[in-house]
Design an enzyme around this catalytic site. Structure first.
Site, PDB file in Angstrom:
ATOM      1  N   PHE A  68       0.823  -1.216   0.000  1.00 20.58           N
ATOM      2  CA  PHE A  68       0.000   0.000   0.000  1.00 20.58           C
ATOM      3  C   PHE A  68       0.859   1.271   0.000  1.00 20.58           C
ATOM      4  O   PHE A  68       0.369   2.336  -0.350  1.00 20.58           O
ATOM      5  CB  PHE A  68      -0.865   0.056   1.271  1.00 20.58           C
ATOM      6  CG  PHE A  68      -1.921  -1.000   1.364  1.00 20.58           C
ATOM      7  CD1 PHE A  68      -3.189  -0.774   0.866  1.00 20.58           C
ATOM      8  CD2 PHE A  68      -1.649  -2.224   1.943  1.00 20.58           C
ATOM      9  CE1 PHE A  68      -4.174  -1.746   0.952  1.00 20.58           C
ATOM     10  CE2 PHE A  68      -2.629  -3.201   2.033  1.00 20.58           C
ATOM     11  CZ  PHE A  68      -3.892  -2.969   1.533  1.00 20.58           C
ATOM     12  N   ALA A  70       2.733   4.410  -0.531  1.00 20.78           N
ATOM     13  CA  ALA A  70       2.939   5.294  -1.683  1.00 20.78           C
ATOM     14  C   ALA A  70       2.583   6.711  -1.269  1.00 20.78           C
ATOM     15  O   ALA A  70       1.926   6.927  -0.245  1.00 20.78           O
ATOM     16  CB  ALA A  70       2.033   4.878  -2.850  1.00 20.78           C
ATOM     17  N   THR A 112      -4.448   2.155  -9.085  1.00 16.63           N
ATOM     18  CA  THR A 112      -5.446   3.225  -9.036  1.00 16.63           C
ATOM     19  C   THR A 112      -6.114   3.432 -10.392  1.00 16.63           C
ATOM     20  O   THR A 112      -5.500   3.170 -11.445  1.00 16.63           O
ATOM     21  CB  THR A 112      -4.750   4.538  -8.598  1.00 16.63           C
ATOM     22  OG1 THR A 112      -5.622   5.641  -8.869  1.00 16.63           O
ATOM     23  CG2 THR A 112      -3.468   4.796  -9.366  1.00 16.63           C
ATOM     24  N   TYR A 136       1.560  10.979 -10.596  1.00 16.93           N
ATOM     25  CA  TYR A 136       1.087   9.945  -9.642  1.00 16.93           C
ATOM     26  C   TYR A 136       0.619   8.707 -10.407  1.00 16.93           C
ATOM     27  O   TYR A 136       1.066   7.579 -10.142  1.00 16.93           O
ATOM     28  CB  TYR A 136      -0.054  10.514  -8.781  1.00 16.93           C
ATOM     29  CG  TYR A 136      -0.818   9.446  -8.019  1.00 16.93           C
ATOM     30  CD1 TYR A 136      -0.186   8.635  -7.083  1.00 16.93           C
ATOM     31  CD2 TYR A 136      -2.190   9.246  -8.253  1.00 16.93           C
ATOM     32  CE1 TYR A 136      -0.893   7.651  -6.393  1.00 16.93           C
ATOM     33  CE2 TYR A 136      -2.896   8.272  -7.574  1.00 16.93           C
ATOM     34  CZ  TYR A 136      -2.241   7.472  -6.648  1.00 16.93           C
ATOM     35  OH  TYR A 136      -2.945   6.502  -5.982  1.00 16.93           O
ATOM     36  N   LYS A 140       2.290   4.668 -10.708  1.00 19.18           N
ATOM     37  CA  LYS A 140       1.562   3.409 -10.449  1.00 19.18           C
ATOM     38  C   LYS A 140       1.582   2.519 -11.687  1.00 19.18           C
ATOM     39  O   LYS A 140       1.716   1.292 -11.588  1.00 19.18           O
ATOM     40  CB  LYS A 140       0.121   3.728 -10.035  1.00 19.18           C
ATOM     41  CG  LYS A 140       0.018   4.398  -8.685  1.00 19.18           C
ATOM     42  CD  LYS A 140       0.292   3.386  -7.579  1.00 19.18           C
ATOM     43  CE  LYS A 140       0.256   3.989  -6.211  1.00 19.18           C
ATOM     44  NZ  LYS A 140       0.318   2.998  -5.144  1.00 19.18           N
ATOM     45  N   ARG A 276     -10.561  22.120 -11.932  1.00 22.76           N
ATOM     46  CA  ARG A 276      -9.138  21.805 -11.708  1.00 22.76           C
ATOM     47  C   ARG A 276      -8.611  21.153 -12.972  1.00 22.76           C
ATOM     48  O   ARG A 276      -9.306  20.327 -13.575  1.00 22.76           O
ATOM     49  CB  ARG A 276      -8.970  20.816 -10.567  1.00 22.76           C
ATOM     50  CG  ARG A 276      -8.919  21.438  -9.219  1.00 22.76           C
ATOM     51  CD  ARG A 276      -8.571  20.424  -8.177  1.00 22.76           C
ATOM     52  NE  ARG A 276      -9.371  19.200  -8.275  1.00 22.76           N
ATOM     53  CZ  ARG A 276      -9.526  18.325  -7.286  1.00 22.76           C
ATOM     54  NH1 ARG A 276      -8.932  18.541  -6.137  1.00 22.76           N
ATOM     55  NH2 ARG A 276     -10.255  17.240  -7.453  1.00 22.76           N
TER      56      ARG A 276
HETATM   57  N1  LIG Z   1      -7.138   6.754  -0.981  1.00 24.43           N
HETATM   58  C1  LIG Z   1      -7.598   6.516  -2.213  1.00 24.43           C
HETATM   59  O1  LIG Z   1      -8.690   6.952  -2.591  1.00 24.43           O
HETATM   60  C2  LIG Z   1      -6.772   5.684  -3.169  1.00 24.43           C
HETATM   61  C3  LIG Z   1      -7.269   5.479  -4.473  1.00 24.43           C
HETATM   62  C4  LIG Z   1      -6.517   4.696  -5.351  1.00 24.43           C
HETATM   63  C5  LIG Z   1      -5.325   4.129  -4.939  1.00 24.43           C
HETATM   64  N2  LIG Z   1      -4.856   4.356  -3.689  1.00 24.43           N
HETATM   65  C6  LIG Z   1      -3.582   3.741  -3.281  1.00 24.43           C
HETATM   66  O2  LIG Z   1      -3.785   3.048  -2.066  1.00 24.43           O
HETATM   67  C7  LIG Z   1      -2.608   3.082  -1.268  1.00 24.43           C
HETATM   68  C8  LIG Z   1      -2.945   3.533   0.132  1.00 24.43           C
HETATM   69  O3  LIG Z   1      -3.574   4.811   0.088  1.00 24.43           O
HETATM   70  P1  LIG Z   1      -4.046   5.538   1.436  1.00 24.43           P
HETATM   71  O4  LIG Z   1      -5.178   6.453   1.105  1.00 24.43           O
HETATM   72  O5  LIG Z   1      -4.199   4.536   2.501  1.00 24.43           O
HETATM   73  O6  LIG Z   1      -2.759   6.447   1.720  1.00 24.43           O
HETATM   74  P2  LIG Z   1      -2.070   6.829   3.104  1.00 24.43           P
HETATM   75  O7  LIG Z   1      -1.177   7.993   2.854  1.00 24.43           O
HETATM   76  O8  LIG Z   1      -3.091   6.953   4.168  1.00 24.43           O
HETATM   77  O9  LIG Z   1      -1.192   5.539   3.409  1.00 24.43           O
HETATM   78  C9  LIG Z   1       0.035   5.301   2.771  1.00 24.43           C
HETATM   79  C10 LIG Z   1       1.014   4.817   3.833  1.00 24.43           C
HETATM   80  O10 LIG Z   1       2.256   4.500   3.213  1.00 24.43           O
HETATM   81  C11 LIG Z   1       3.317   5.021   4.017  1.00 24.43           C
HETATM   82  N3  LIG Z   1       4.448   5.209   3.107  1.00 24.43           N
HETATM   83  C12 LIG Z   1       4.518   6.052   2.036  1.00 24.43           C
HETATM   84  N4  LIG Z   1       5.703   5.906   1.427  1.00 24.43           N
HETATM   85  C13 LIG Z   1       6.411   4.959   2.123  1.00 24.43           C
HETATM   86  C14 LIG Z   1       7.687   4.369   1.968  1.00 24.43           C
HETATM   87  N5  LIG Z   1       8.518   4.750   0.999  1.00 24.43           N
HETATM   88  N6  LIG Z   1       8.070   3.401   2.842  1.00 24.43           N
HETATM   89  C15 LIG Z   1       7.247   3.020   3.859  1.00 24.43           C
HETATM   90  N7  LIG Z   1       6.014   3.545   4.048  1.00 24.43           N
HETATM   91  C16 LIG Z   1       5.608   4.514   3.191  1.00 24.43           C
HETATM   92  C17 LIG Z   1       2.766   6.276   4.642  1.00 24.43           C
HETATM   93  O11 LIG Z   1       3.430   6.617   5.849  1.00 24.43           O
HETATM   94  C18 LIG Z   1       1.302   5.877   4.894  1.00 24.43           C
HETATM   95  O12 LIG Z   1       1.133   5.283   6.172  1.00 24.43           O
HETATM   96  C19 LIG Z   1      -1.617   3.959  -2.023  1.00 24.43           C
HETATM   97  O13 LIG Z   1      -0.730   3.129  -2.720  1.00 24.43           O
HETATM   98  C20 LIG Z   1      -2.493   4.738  -2.989  1.00 24.43           C
HETATM   99  O14 LIG Z   1      -1.777   5.092  -4.143  1.00 24.43           O
HETATM  100  C21 LIG Z   1      -5.550   5.128  -2.795  1.00 24.43           C
END
Ligand SMILES: NC(=O)c1ccc[n+]([C@@H]2O[C@H](COP(=O)([O-])OP(=O)(O)OC[C@H]3O[C@@H](n4cnc5c(N)ncnc54)[C@H](O)[C@@H]3O)[C@@H](O)[C@H]2O)c1
Length: 327
Positions: A68, A70, A112, A136, A140, A276
């Site tokens: 997860f 990112a 995503t 972004y 991915k 945007r």
């Molecule tokens: N939130 C959404 O709507 C959404 C939609 C599509 C995809 N995603 C993908 O889902 C994943 C999780 O999203 P989220 O909303 O939970 O984000 P988030 O920011 O809440 O969680 C991401 C976590 O990754 C950790 N992190 C980031 N880079 C790191 C690294 N290099 N090493 C170790 N830890 C690291 C951060 O500290 C954080 O805890 C991401 O990969 C994101 O791209 C999210």
């Protein structure tokens, strides 16, 4: 689980541990919260740190990785592509290298709908062309494109899950969404409804029924459930693939505001701003593949039920993880 102290990862670790899995979280806490990682042992570190990741994989006899971790703010990725490529692409290559070296060969990857870019057809099917319009989405897609090569050379099998708009929170109110700055519509609307900064709506002249953008909001617990199903299917069949995760029913920004007003019983103050750059009018998933192959069915399909869980989290934790509500 990398990024397990974040929003979606924390919900997935709760679901996984309730399903009987032992979860180890690797998170550098750049955006996550220590308290969110309560369903697994938390190791603070970076996914790009190959010696550390190798040691974690070895010491904990890891059999599968859910990735997860990112950075995910589209606007920030446009301003700082270097940081986004370093974290999301170079970091992931480190993780994959460590997995190959330690013979860990199952991966579920958080991708995503941003990998599709401006859709040429909706609902979006998995075979829709992938032409991201921001860095972004490119980071991915770069990982998705690397995966078949890592499978061929090192036997790492993978499922890429392409989420649409993750929303809602743990129905128990234990964990929830706490991004800083908050970039997502539902928590921002709740914030506005509870006396925080007013909401800005970016454009009302899109070719949609009420002129605001249509998006596919999928509950975070349903996403978590899909991860367990994807991992189990992958370990049974060994078949690498990708799935869209969305409900297949889009909602407009105005509909979300109305829902937040209904659920909270409060008015959401909002103003109209310009469009945007790079916001497609309509984004929603054709989610038949996940439903048919993983037997995944979102439990929180109704928008009000998604908003109600986000509202409960907010009531229990008005300031996010920082300071729980007194009760
Ligand atoms: N939130 C959404 O709507 C959404 C939609 C599509 C995809 N995603 C993908 O889902 C994943 C999780 O999203 P989220 O909303 O939970 O984000 P988030 O920011 O809440 O969680 C991401 C976590 O990754 C950790 N992190 C980031 N880079 C790191 C690294 N290099 N090493 C170790 N830890 C690291 C951060 O500290 C954080 O805890 C991401 O990969 C994101 O791209 C999210």
């Amino acid at each position: 689980m990398t990024g397990g102290a974040g929003y979606i990862g924390s919900h997935a670790s709760k679901t996984l541990s309730q399903a009987g899995y032992d979860v180890v979280v690797l998170d550098n806490l750049s955006a996550g919260h220590r308290e969110a990682a309560s369903y697994g042992e938390l190791i603070q570190g970076d996914v790009g740190n190959v010696p550390l990741v190798r040691q974690v994989l070895r010491d904990h006899e890891i059999s599968a990785v859910m990735h997860f971790a990112a950075l995910l703010d589209v606007g920030a990725s446009v301003r700082d592509p270097a940081g986004y490529y370093r974290n999301n692409v170079v970091g992931t290559l480190g993780l994959l290298e460590a997995m190959a070296a330690e013979s860990v060969r199952l991966l579920v990857f958080s991708s995503t709908c941003a990998t599709y870019g401006e859709p040429i057809e909706t609902p979006i099917v998995e075979t829709h062309p992938q032409h991201p319009i921001n860095s972004y989405g490119e980071t991915k897609l770069a990982v998705e494109r690397a995966l078949p090569h890592f499978e061929r050379a090192y036997g790492i099998r993978s499922v890429a899950l392409r989420y649409f708009n993750a929303a809602g929170a743990d129905p128990d109110g234990e964990i929830g969404e706490d991004h800083s700055p908050e970039i997502h519509l539902i928590p921002r609307a709740i914030h506005a409804a509870t006396g925080g900064e007013g909401l800005q709506v970016f454009g009302d002249d899109y070719p949609t029924p009420d002129g605001t953008c249509l998006r596919d909001y999928v509950h975070v617990v349903d996403l978590a459930d899909a991860h367990v199903k994807a991992l189990e299917a992958l370990s049974e069949t060994g078949r690498s693939t990708a799935y869209n995760l969305g409900t297949g029913t889009p909602h407009s920004v105005r509909e979300v505001i109305d829902s937040v007003e209904r659920v909270t019983g409060r008015r959401v103050p909002w103003t109209l701003g310009p469009r945007r750059a790079g916001d497609p009018a309509v984004l929603y998933a054709a989610a038949h593949k996940a439903q048919a192959e993983l037997h995944w069915k979102p439990r929180f399909a109704a928008l009000d039920s998604i908003v109600a869980t986000a509202w409960r989290w907010h009531q229990y934790h008005p300031n996010g993880y920082g300071s729980p509500a007194e009760s």
